[in-house]
Scaffold this active site. Structure first.
Site, PDB file in Angstrom:
ATOM      1  N   PRO A  90       0.771  -1.296   0.053  1.00 21.94           N
ATOM      2  CA  PRO A  90      -0.122  -0.070  -0.041  1.00 21.94           C
ATOM      3  C   PRO A  90       0.774   1.326  -0.107  1.00 21.94           C
ATOM      4  CG  PRO A  90       0.253  -0.835   2.208  1.00 21.94           C
ATOM      5  CD  PRO A  90       0.829  -1.744   1.359  1.00 21.94           C
ATOM      6  N   GLY A  91       0.675   2.288  -0.611  1.00 19.80           N
ATOM      7  CA  GLY A  91       1.133   3.444  -0.660  1.00 19.80           C
ATOM      8  C   GLY A  91       0.320   4.511  -0.251  1.00 19.80           C
ATOM      9  N   ARG A  92      -0.846   4.905  -1.327  1.00 15.19           N
ATOM     10  CA  ARG A  92      -1.743   5.755  -0.857  1.00 15.19           C
ATOM     11  C   ARG A  92      -2.667   5.781   0.438  1.00 15.19           C
ATOM     12  NH1 ARG A  92      -4.328   8.280  -5.298  1.00 15.19           N
ATOM     13  NH2 ARG A  92      -3.935   6.163  -6.368  1.00 15.19           N
ATOM     14  N   CYS A 106       1.404  28.317 -16.995  1.00 15.52           N
ATOM     15  CA  CYS A 106       0.847  28.983 -17.917  1.00 15.52           C
ATOM     16  C   CYS A 106       0.328  27.577 -18.737  1.00 15.52           C
ATOM     17  CB  CYS A 106       1.755  29.641 -18.940  1.00 15.52           C
ATOM     18  SG  CYS A 106       2.472  30.787 -18.104  1.00 15.52           S
ATOM     19  N   GLU A 107      -0.712  27.177 -17.981  1.00 19.50           N
ATOM     20  CA  GLU A 107      -1.592  25.985 -18.843  1.00 19.50           C
ATOM     21  C   GLU A 107      -3.093  26.034 -18.304  1.00 19.50           C
ATOM     22  OE1 GLU A 107      -0.315  22.537 -19.765  1.00 19.50           O
ATOM     23  OE2 GLU A 107       1.918  22.574 -19.596  1.00 19.50           O
ATOM     24  N   ARG A 161      -1.985  15.989  -9.552  1.00 16.82           N
ATOM     25  CA  ARG A 161      -3.127  14.968  -9.570  1.00 16.82           C
ATOM     26  C   ARG A 161      -4.596  15.569 -10.407  1.00 16.82           C
ATOM     27  NH1 ARG A 161      -5.385  12.444  -6.099  1.00 16.82           N
ATOM     28  NH2 ARG A 161      -5.314  10.548  -7.239  1.00 16.82           N
ATOM     29  N   TYR A 210      -5.314  13.541 -13.566  1.00 17.68           N
ATOM     30  CA  TYR A 210      -6.232  12.525 -13.516  1.00 17.68           C
ATOM     31  C   TYR A 210      -7.679  13.041 -13.152  1.00 17.68           C
ATOM     32  CZ  TYR A 210      -1.977  10.061 -11.735  1.00 17.68           C
ATOM     33  OH  TYR A 210      -0.770   9.617 -11.739  1.00 17.68           O
TER      34      TYR A 210
HETATM   35  N1  LLP Z   1       2.289  -1.858  -6.237  1.00 13.37           N
HETATM   36  C1  LLP Z   1       2.532  -1.629  -7.445  1.00 13.37           C
HETATM   37  C2  LLP Z   1       3.132  -2.535  -8.287  1.00 13.37           C
HETATM   38  C3  LLP Z   1       2.105  -0.524  -7.946  1.00 13.37           C
HETATM   39  O1  LLP Z   1       2.082  -0.265  -9.126  1.00 13.37           O
HETATM   40  C4  LLP Z   1       1.295   0.610  -6.970  1.00 13.37           C
HETATM   41  C5  LLP Z   1       1.116   2.212  -7.594  1.00 13.37           C
HETATM   42  C6  LLP Z   1       1.540   0.267  -5.792  1.00 13.37           C
HETATM   43  C7  LLP Z   1       1.713  -1.035  -5.256  1.00 13.37           C
HETATM   44  C8  LLP Z   1       0.778   1.263  -4.734  1.00 13.37           C
HETATM   45  O2  LLP Z   1      -0.458   1.823  -5.341  1.00 13.37           O
HETATM   46  P1  LLP Z   1      -1.126   2.344  -3.998  1.00 13.37           P
HETATM   47  O3  LLP Z   1      -1.569   1.583  -2.631  1.00 13.37           O
HETATM   48  O4  LLP Z   1      -0.639   3.710  -3.635  1.00 13.37           O
HETATM   49  O5  LLP Z   1      -2.707   2.752  -4.547  1.00 13.37           O
HETATM   50  N2  LLP Z   1       0.290   8.778  -9.313  1.00 13.37           N
HETATM   51  C9  LLP Z   1      -1.319   7.941  -9.114  1.00 13.37           C
HETATM   52  C10 LLP Z   1      -1.133   6.612  -8.757  1.00 13.37           C
HETATM   53  C11 LLP Z   1      -0.125   5.678  -9.240  1.00 13.37           C
HETATM   54  C12 LLP Z   1      -0.075   4.370  -8.811  1.00 13.37           C
HETATM   55  C13 LLP Z   1       1.197   3.657  -9.424  1.00 13.37           C
HETATM   56  N3  LLP Z   1       1.341   2.234  -8.883  1.00 13.37           N
HETATM   57  C14 LLP Z   1      -2.313   9.001  -8.313  1.00 13.37           C
HETATM   58  O6  LLP Z   1      -1.735   9.917  -8.257  1.00 13.37           O
HETATM   59  O7  LLP Z   1      -3.313   8.474  -8.138  1.00 13.37           O
END
Ligand code: LLP
Length: 438
Positions: free
Chosen positions: A296-298, A367-368, A334, A338
């Site tokens: 998990p990242g987000r 400027c966009e 973002r 997105y």
């Molecule tokens: N594992 C893999 C293989 C991934 O490609 C990603 C995210 C994660 C884990 C973590 O995902 P999360 O838990 O954060 O959803 N920049 C975009 C999100 C791109 C995600 C890329 N891969 C945004 O701002 O929404």
């Protein structure tokens, strides 16, 4: 859930006034709550307690050293995607033997560095990459630990740019071909097949796609586990967060990405909670008797960070009200990239009710026309010099920031209780031209 709250009408991050931080450190400014990061990580860890598991924080979401060291202290693993990220883990005191290395384009140098450092596993995304890792493993007299990333071809119903688990995108290896490739990998002298991995997408707000993907994978995982003594199954990241908090009514509402509107929560369509995630997935995964990895990242950092910005100008054109702020798409891309929604609130609560709101576009100075944070958003009346907070900016905020328009990137502050740490100084303009020649 997060630790940004109004106290007597003023927005606080834990025990610190955000406006004080803005005045002291300038704007645009990223502010992170350490307590929120810790509580997200700990809650997830606890929910998965019935499993032998490892939470590998996907540090692409936010790779500030202060954030990483917070998680390293909690014994987090890390999901890395470059040599640079591995370097950061080491600098932050993280344990490389708890790192998984993902990504479709790992270079020779990156593979060597990771192998030398002793990471837990490479998540391999193609046969060509497997061959390369094998060759490097042999040359270094090592067996590189790998997991093959299976593309389960599951639609995750999220934004097209962050869906990864279908055959329409570049990630993973087709489900149908994976068995043969494991056979080949297991006979490679420079490879140790250690696990299996999947990831279906990001910002997934219901549990169903996760459950569907895990269910689809189970027979394959069982078979490969028995055949190759696989030790772990990584179910990837993607746990979504709430960007639009409950509406004023007090009724539980959630943002349905597939229908692109806010809907009341019903039994069939509950927003994703960690409880629900664990309650659904643990019983499916436990019988495997394998170690389960999560990436998990987000979920860990998204709601733990805000971007503070100051109103520079108010402008009214024939049709619209514009609030021009000092943050821009280079600081938080973002919305431009997105179409994503970020709640925007003033640092000082306005006494007026919803009725006094003014529909505005909140835009930056770049400027966009894509340089906006909100469109036609009801906003309390603001004046020049007021501060606003762009919420839920802790994930993929600073991490995706750039120097477009030669704008120095913001400072990053980590708050813990009443203590304030400058996690990163604001860039100077001189730093931006370092390495250039006139
Ligand atoms: N594992 C893999 C293989 C991934 O490609 C990603 C995210 C994660 C884990 C973590 O995902 P999360 O838990 O954060 O959803 N920049 C975009 C999100 C791109 C995600 C890329 N891969 C945004 O701002 O929404």
């Amino acid at each position: 859930m997060h630790e940004f709250r109004y106290q007597q009408g003023e927005l606080f991050c834990e025990g610190v006034s955000v406006e004080k931080l803005a005045r002291r450190h300038g704007t645009p400014l990223y502010v992170y709550s350490r307590g929120t990061i810790e509580s997200h990580f700990t809650r997830l860890n606890l929910a998965l307690k019935p499993l032998d598991h490892m939470v590998c924080y996907a540090m692409k979401a936010n790779s500030n050293l202060a954030v990483l060291s917070t998680l390293a202290r909690l014994k987090a693993g890390f999901d890395i995607v470059s040599a640079g990220e591995l370097y950061r883990v080491l600098r932050a005191g993280g344990d490389p033997s708890r790192c998984v290395f993902a990504g479709v384009g790992k270079t020779e140098d990156e593979i060597r560095f990771a192998l030398k450092t002793g990471i837990y596993s490479f998540n391999v995304e193609s046969e060509a990459e497997l061959n390369r890792i094998n060759r490097i493993g042999i040359s270094m007299r090592k067996q590189a630990p790998v997991a093959l990333r299976v593309n389960p071809n599951i639609e995750a119903h999220t934004h097209a740019k962050i869906t990864t688990g279908t055959y329409e995108n570049k990630f993973g290896i087709a489900y149908e071909t994976i068995e043969g490739l494991y056979g080949r990998a297991s006979r490679m002298a420079g490879i140790h097949v250690r696990g299996i991995q999947m990831h279906i997408g990001s910002q997934i707000t219901t549990v169903a796609p996760f459950a569907r993907a895990v269910r689809k994978m189970l027979p394959l995982v069982r078979m490969l586990r028995d055949r190759h003594q696989l030790e772990f199954f990584s179910i990837g990241g993607g746990i979504g967060i709430v960007y639009r908090p409950a509406l004023e009514s007090g009724r539980r509402m959630w943002w349905d990405p597939s229908r692109k509107r806010i809907r009341p929560a019903g039994a069939a369509s509950l927003p994703l909670t960690i409880d629900l995630y664990a309650r659904t997935l643990v019983p499916l995964l436990k019988p495997l008797g394998m170690r389960i990895l999560l990436e998990p990242g987000r979920f860990i950092v998204g709601n733990a960070g805000i971007l503070v910005t100051r109103v520079e100008y108010l402008k009214r054109t024939g049709r619209k009200n514009f609030v021009i702020v000092d943050a821009a798409m280079n600081d938080l891309i973002r919305p431009a990239f997105y179409d994503s929604y970020h709640q925007i609130v003033p640092l000082r609560q306005h006494p007026k009710s919803m009725a006094g709101m003014i529909k505005s576009d909140v835009v930056g100075p770049v400027c966009e026309s894509g340089d906006y944070f909100a469109k036609d958003r009801p906003l309390v009346p603001v004046r020049e010099g007021d501060y606003l907070s762009i919420m839920s900016a802790g994930a993929y905020g600073f991490a995706m920031a750039s120097n477009y328009n030669t704008r120095p990137r913001p400072a990053e502050i980590l708050v813990a209780g009443k203590t304030v740490k400058v996690g990163r100084k604001r860039e100077t303009i001189a730093e931006l031209v370092r390495g250039e020649a006139a």
